[in-house]
Design a protein around this motif. Structure first.
Motif, PDB file in Angstrom:
ATOM      1  N   LYS A 134       0.804  -1.229   0.000  1.00  0.00           N
ATOM      2  CA  LYS A 134       0.000   0.000   0.000  1.00  0.00           C
ATOM      3  C   LYS A 134       0.830   1.269   0.000  1.00  0.00           C
ATOM      4  O   LYS A 134       0.289   2.351  -0.198  1.00  0.00           O
ATOM      5  CB  LYS A 134      -0.959   0.008   1.182  1.00  0.00           C
ATOM      6  CG  LYS A 134      -2.042  -1.039   1.066  1.00  0.00           C
ATOM      7  CD  LYS A 134      -3.133  -0.918   2.102  1.00  0.00           C
ATOM      8  CE  LYS A 134      -2.629  -0.848   3.516  1.00  0.00           C
ATOM      9  NZ  LYS A 134      -3.703  -0.748   4.503  1.00  0.00           N
TER      10      LYS A 134
ATOM     11  N   THR B 120      -9.477  -1.207 -13.023  1.00  0.00           N
ATOM     12  CA  THR B 120      -8.543  -1.510 -14.105  1.00  0.00           C
ATOM     13  C   THR B 120      -8.556  -3.020 -14.279  1.00  0.00           C
ATOM     14  O   THR B 120      -8.218  -3.764 -13.364  1.00  0.00           O
ATOM     15  CB  THR B 120      -7.117  -1.030 -13.763  1.00  0.00           C
ATOM     16  OG1 THR B 120      -7.144   0.374 -13.508  1.00  0.00           O
ATOM     17  CG2 THR B 120      -6.156  -1.324 -14.905  1.00  0.00           C
TER      18      THR B 120
ATOM     19  N   ASP C 201      -0.547   4.735  -7.153  1.00  0.00           N
ATOM     20  CA  ASP C 201      -1.196   4.339  -8.399  1.00  0.00           C
ATOM     21  C   ASP C 201      -0.817   5.344  -9.490  1.00  0.00           C
ATOM     22  O   ASP C 201       0.020   6.222  -9.273  1.00  0.00           O
ATOM     23  CB  ASP C 201      -2.717   4.223  -8.211  1.00  0.00           C
ATOM     24  CG  ASP C 201      -3.383   5.540  -7.838  1.00  0.00           C
ATOM     25  OD1 ASP C 201      -2.760   6.626  -7.968  1.00  0.00           O
ATOM     26  OD2 ASP C 201      -4.550   5.494  -7.422  1.00  0.00           O
TER      27      ASP C 201
ATOM     28  N   ARG D 286       0.951  -0.370  -9.166  1.00  0.00           N
ATOM     29  CA  ARG D 286      -0.380  -0.490  -8.547  1.00  0.00           C
ATOM     30  C   ARG D 286      -1.471  -0.113  -9.534  1.00  0.00           C
ATOM     31  O   ARG D 286      -1.387   0.917 -10.210  1.00  0.00           O
ATOM     32  CB  ARG D 286      -0.436   0.439  -7.336  1.00  0.00           C
ATOM     33  CG  ARG D 286      -1.704   0.328  -6.542  1.00  0.00           C
ATOM     34  CD  ARG D 286      -1.626   1.213  -5.314  1.00  0.00           C
ATOM     35  NE  ARG D 286      -2.689   0.915  -4.387  1.00  0.00           N
ATOM     36  CZ  ARG D 286      -2.701   1.324  -3.128  1.00  0.00           C
ATOM     37  NH1 ARG D 286      -1.706   2.050  -2.647  1.00  0.00           N
ATOM     38  NH2 ARG D 286      -3.699   1.009  -2.345  1.00  0.00           N
TER      39      ARG D 286
ATOM     40  N   VAL E  97      -6.341   0.250   0.237  1.00  0.00           N
ATOM     41  CA  VAL E  97      -6.912  -0.478  -0.891  1.00  0.00           C
ATOM     42  C   VAL E  97      -8.349   0.005  -1.017  1.00  0.00           C
ATOM     43  O   VAL E  97      -9.090   0.050  -0.032  1.00  0.00           O
ATOM     44  CB  VAL E  97      -6.845  -2.006  -0.645  1.00  0.00           C
ATOM     45  CG1 VAL E  97      -7.638  -2.768  -1.688  1.00  0.00           C
ATOM     46  CG2 VAL E  97      -5.393  -2.461  -0.610  1.00  0.00           C
ATOM     47  N   LYS E  98      -8.759   0.372  -2.221  1.00  0.00           N
ATOM     48  CA  LYS E  98     -10.075   0.981  -2.427  1.00  0.00           C
ATOM     49  C   LYS E  98     -11.225  -0.028  -2.435  1.00  0.00           C
ATOM     50  O   LYS E  98     -12.330   0.282  -2.019  1.00  0.00           O
ATOM     51  CB  LYS E  98     -10.104   1.758  -3.746  1.00  0.00           C
ATOM     52  CG  LYS E  98      -9.119   2.891  -3.808  1.00  0.00           C
ATOM     53  CD  LYS E  98      -9.580   4.071  -3.026  1.00  0.00           C
ATOM     54  CE  LYS E  98      -8.635   5.245  -3.241  1.00  0.00           C
ATOM     55  NZ  LYS E  98      -8.791   6.255  -2.250  1.00  0.00           N
TER      56      LYS E  98
ATOM     57  N   GLU F 191      -8.063  -4.964  -6.327  1.00  0.00           N
ATOM     58  CA  GLU F 191      -6.967  -4.025  -6.538  1.00  0.00           C
ATOM     59  C   GLU F 191      -5.730  -4.871  -6.867  1.00  0.00           C
ATOM     60  O   GLU F 191      -5.511  -5.912  -6.253  1.00  0.00           O
ATOM     61  CB  GLU F 191      -6.725  -3.165  -5.297  1.00  0.00           C
ATOM     62  CG  GLU F 191      -5.754  -2.064  -5.550  1.00  0.00           C
ATOM     63  CD  GLU F 191      -6.084  -0.781  -4.813  1.00  0.00           C
ATOM     64  OE1 GLU F 191      -5.147  -0.024  -4.566  1.00  0.00           O
ATOM     65  OE2 GLU F 191      -7.266  -0.527  -4.496  1.00  0.00           O
TER      66      GLU F 191
ATOM     67  N   ARG G  22      -5.782   0.126  -9.703  1.00  0.00           N
ATOM     68  CA  ARG G  22      -7.014   0.148  -8.907  1.00  0.00           C
ATOM     69  C   ARG G  22      -8.014  -0.898  -9.412  1.00  0.00           C
ATOM     70  O   ARG G  22      -7.875  -1.433 -10.512  1.00  0.00           O
ATOM     71  CB  ARG G  22      -7.616   1.557  -8.918  1.00  0.00           C
ATOM     72  CG  ARG G  22      -6.726   2.599  -8.237  1.00  0.00           C
ATOM     73  CD  ARG G  22      -6.505   2.310  -6.769  1.00  0.00           C
ATOM     74  NE  ARG G  22      -5.688   3.360  -6.147  1.00  0.00           N
ATOM     75  CZ  ARG G  22      -5.473   3.465  -4.851  1.00  0.00           C
ATOM     76  NH1 ARG G  22      -5.973   2.570  -4.017  1.00  0.00           N
ATOM     77  NH2 ARG G  22      -4.735   4.439  -4.372  1.00  0.00           N
TER      78      ARG G  22
END
Length: 165
Positions: free
Chosen positions: A114, A148, A118, A143, A126-127, A131, A145
């Motif tokens: 983390k 993607t 990005d 990284r 982490v959203k 991820e 998200r």
């Protein structure tokens, strides 16, 4: 991209109760992803498996980590998760023990990952499920998200550039 050359040596629990590191899967590229079975992004399993089949012989290993932190979208036992992955998506890549990716009790591997920014220069939490972190043989971390997709040209480019021809 972040240089985390030691990230490949951080231990984590495997689905069978053992311990592994990313280095356990060889010195190629690792694509680490927090997965969930009941998420709108769950169909990404298909693309992750396709990457494993396409690039596995060249040294890519997709490494899944079930996580139930996002609206309880990975509620099952590890055995149930493994069965679901195999029967629904034909997953052949390693899916490990359930972990936390944010907050108290965050797995050490994710604590390190983390710190990577990005494409928009954002590091940190982490959203959501799916991820992705691509770790090259030299320890560079890229990284991507959750939205993607695994077959996005940016991810493919990192994999292609990092694997032997």
């Amino acid at each position: 991209m972040t240089d985390l050359s030691s990230v490949r040596d951080i231990p984590f629990a495997t689905a069978d109760g053992g311990e592994a590191t990313l280095a356990s899967y060889g010195d190629g590229v690792a694509l680490v992803v927090n997965v969930a079975s009941k998420c709108g992004l769950t169909p990404q399993y298909e693309q992750l498996e396709q990457l494993q089949r396409t690039y596995g012989e060249r040294g890519l290993t997709v490494v899944g980590f079930p996580c139930n932190q996002f609206f309880g979208q990975e509620p099952g036992s590890v055995e149930e998760i493994l069965d679901y992955c195999a029967t629904t998506w034909g997953v052949s890549f390693p899916v490990n023990d359930k972990i936390k990716v944010n907050g108290r009790g965050t797995a050490p591997l994710y604590q390190a990952l983390k710190t990577t920014q990005d494409a928009n220069g954002k590091a940190g939490a982490v959203k959501w499920n799916f991820e992705k972190f691509v770790i090259t043989p030299t320890g560079e971390v890229h990284r991507f998200r959750p939205t993607t997709t695994p077959d996005d040209p940016q991810i493919i480019a990192v994999i292609e550039q990092s694997l032997p021809r």
